[in-house]
Design an enzyme around this catalytic site. Structure first.
Site, mmCIF file in Angstrom:
data_model
loop_
_atom_site.group_PDB
_atom_site.id
_atom_site.type_symbol
_atom_site.label_atom_id
_atom_site.label_comp_id
_atom_site.label_asym_id
_atom_site.label_seq_id
_atom_site.Cartn_x
_atom_site.Cartn_y
_atom_site.Cartn_z
ATOM 1 N N HIS A 1 41.305 56.458 -55.991
ATOM 2 C CA HIS A 1 40.516 55.594 -56.818
ATOM 3 C C HIS A 1 40.339 54.356 -56.159
ATOM 4 O O HIS A 1 40.354 53.282 -56.763
ATOM 5 C CB HIS A 1 41.819 55.251 -58.155
ATOM 6 C CG HIS A 1 42.269 56.362 -58.734
ATOM 7 N ND1 HIS A 1 41.792 56.868 -59.663
ATOM 8 C CD2 HIS A 1 43.595 56.849 -58.436
ATOM 9 C CE1 HIS A 1 42.821 57.885 -60.130
ATOM 10 N NE2 HIS A 1 43.667 57.865 -59.286
ATOM 11 N N SER B 1 17.334 42.146 -40.402
ATOM 12 C CA SER B 1 16.501 41.844 -41.505
ATOM 13 C C SER B 1 15.316 40.830 -41.091
ATOM 14 O O SER B 1 15.463 40.257 -40.201
ATOM 15 C CB SER B 1 17.591 41.081 -42.620
ATOM 16 O OG SER B 1 16.696 40.091 -43.004
ATOM 17 N N LYS C 1 21.693 39.468 -39.464
ATOM 18 C CA LYS C 1 22.183 40.705 -40.207
ATOM 19 C C LYS C 1 21.953 41.837 -39.130
ATOM 20 O O LYS C 1 21.296 41.937 -38.189
ATOM 21 C CB LYS C 1 21.223 41.002 -41.126
ATOM 22 C CG LYS C 1 21.305 40.315 -42.347
ATOM 23 C CD LYS C 1 22.680 40.530 -43.120
ATOM 24 C CE LYS C 1 22.990 41.657 -43.845
ATOM 25 N NZ LYS C 1 22.025 41.579 -45.121
ATOM 26 N N GLU D 1 23.039 54.429 -44.757
ATOM 27 C CA GLU D 1 22.298 54.562 -46.169
ATOM 28 C C GLU D 1 21.495 55.499 -46.626
ATOM 29 O O GLU D 1 21.567 56.218 -47.645
ATOM 30 C CB GLU D 1 21.786 53.114 -46.538
ATOM 31 C CG GLU D 1 22.830 51.743 -46.540
ATOM 32 C CD GLU D 1 22.155 50.592 -46.525
ATOM 33 O OE1 GLU D 1 22.344 49.945 -47.862
ATOM 34 O OE2 GLU D 1 21.517 50.223 -45.876
#
Ligand code: ARG
Length: 394
Positions: free
Chosen positions: A156, A279, A285, A292
């Site tokens: 969880h 970025s 960044k 992803e």
């Protein structure tokens, strides 16, 4: 180039564009496989005296030369060719003359495309299995480097029980071992010879030796009866795409864990600078775009499986042009799986867990504590559970 079925009637350019679709582009990868299938077919025709040995030699040499010149970039399959089969046969006949026109005896593009696809899928299943084995080696390396690092085990998304890098790696490794076994099983399923089934109903009156092409193309068996051949188109593909979909789910879930571990809040891992991206606006960044995209890739490969399954579902038996539409999802899934497996192996090579940032809260040992009461003090588990639970009552 004229189509193989040209009978002198006009063909609407729009109809050609629609029916050939992307085939002339997608078929490029089938050139060596179609050549191999055609050479086996020609040699069988010569062995059964359906063509002369001289014609057979001219056909085989001509096909090999075309394969080589294709590889050199000297020609490509055009929309007007319609597909790889037409492109090869018409160029062959252009180069060697009438012998080229003898090659198509006893076959149809329906069994020809099946054969080329089988040979391609067979290689692909084993190639992908090898790449997954390479990924397993990268996982094993990570476990060797940092297996002892303790990390929380989550249920969880809450600290549940103590785990380790070794355990985390081991779980995924087991999944990828299953993927290798699955791909090898798919290879076995694919490895049947459809050649000689022709349009789907054999070659009445023609004494073809199908066992000979089975041996020449190193298939395990000859697909029989002939009606099984077209029924199997799509099933071999879906079997492979299913194994890919399962494997990609593991890959995607691994990426998902790593994305969470890479957030500033967790900071459990570092990634090699060369696998992160920047970025355009925020100078600080280092984005885990690779992970992803890996996470998203399982959606694509699952959709490809759905697409393949749906193309064949409820089709009557026999050949239908619908089957051509299998190629796009099949190739798309395979290419994405190959790239994804390789890039994940690369990411893992430069990945390090950061033990200083990882802490296990006291509660994570509660189950072990309860077990200790059971094994050392002999009290029933439920009682031990309640005793320990009191500590966490507030
Ligand atoms: N491009 C076709 C396919 O992939 C080749 C077979 C064409 N056969 C036919 N009868 N039109 O299925």
């Amino acid at each position: 180039m004229s189509r193989l079925w040209e009978k002198g009637l006009p063909l609407d350019a729009r109809v050609l564009r629609y029916t050939a679709g992307e085939d002339h582009l997608l078929d490029a990868r089938l050139v060596p496989y179609d050549v191999r299938g055609s050479i086996a077919h020609a040699e069988m025709l010569a062995a059964t005296n359906l063509i002369s040995d001289e014609d057979c030699t001219a056909i085989c040499d001509g096909l090999k030369a075309l394969e080589q010149s294709f590889e050199n970039g000297d020609w490509h399959i055009s929309l007007e060719d319609e597909d790889v089969h037409t492109a090869l046969e018409s160029r062959l006949t252009g180069n060697i003359g009438s012998a080229g026109g003898r090659l198509h005896l006893g076959r149809s593009r329906n069994d020809q495309v099946l054969t080329a696809l089988r040979l391609y899928l067979r290689d692909t299943a084993l190639d992908l299995a090898k790449r997954v084995t390479g990924l397993r080696a990268s996982i094993a390396d990570l476990a060797n480097r940092q297996g002892d690092v303790e990390i929380p085990g989550y249920t969880h998304m809450q600290h549940a029980m103590p785990s380790s890098v070794d355990l985390w790696c081991g779980g995924f490794d087991e999944g990828f071992a299953d993927a290798v076994a699955g791909l090898e099983a798919v290879h076995k399923r694919i490895n049947k010879n459809p050649l000689g089934s022709a349009a789907g109903y054999g070659t009445p009156g023609l004494p073809l030796d199908r066992e000979l092409t089975t041996a020449k193309l190193e298939f395990d068996t000859t697909q029989s009866p002939v009606t099984a051949a077209q029924l199997s188109r799509g099933k071999a593909e879906s079997a492979l795409l299913f194994e890919i979909a399962l494997m990609m789910q593991d890959l995607s879930r691994m990426a998902s864990d790593l994305l969470m571990f890479y957030t500033q809040e967790f900071a459990y891992i570092s990634l090699a600078p060369e696998v992160t991206t920047g970025s355009s606006i925020m100078p600080q960044k280092r984005n885990p775009d690779v992970l992803e995209l890996l996470r998203a890739s399982s959606a694509t490969t699952q959709a490809c499986l759905d697409e393949a399954l749906m193309i064949t579902a409820k089709l009557p038996s026999g050949y239908h042009r619908d089957l051509q539409r299998l190629k796009a999802p099949v190739f798309r899934s395979i290419d994405l799986a190959v790239d994804s497996v390789d890039i994940m192996a690369y990411v893992l090579e430069g990945l390090a867990f950061l033990p200083d940032n990882i802490s296990l809260d006291e509660g994570i040992f509660a189950t072990a504590e309860a077990y200790r009461l059971v094994t050392e003090e002999g009290i029933p588990f439920r009682e031990a559970y309640r005793k320990i639970a009191e500590r966490y009552a507030k």
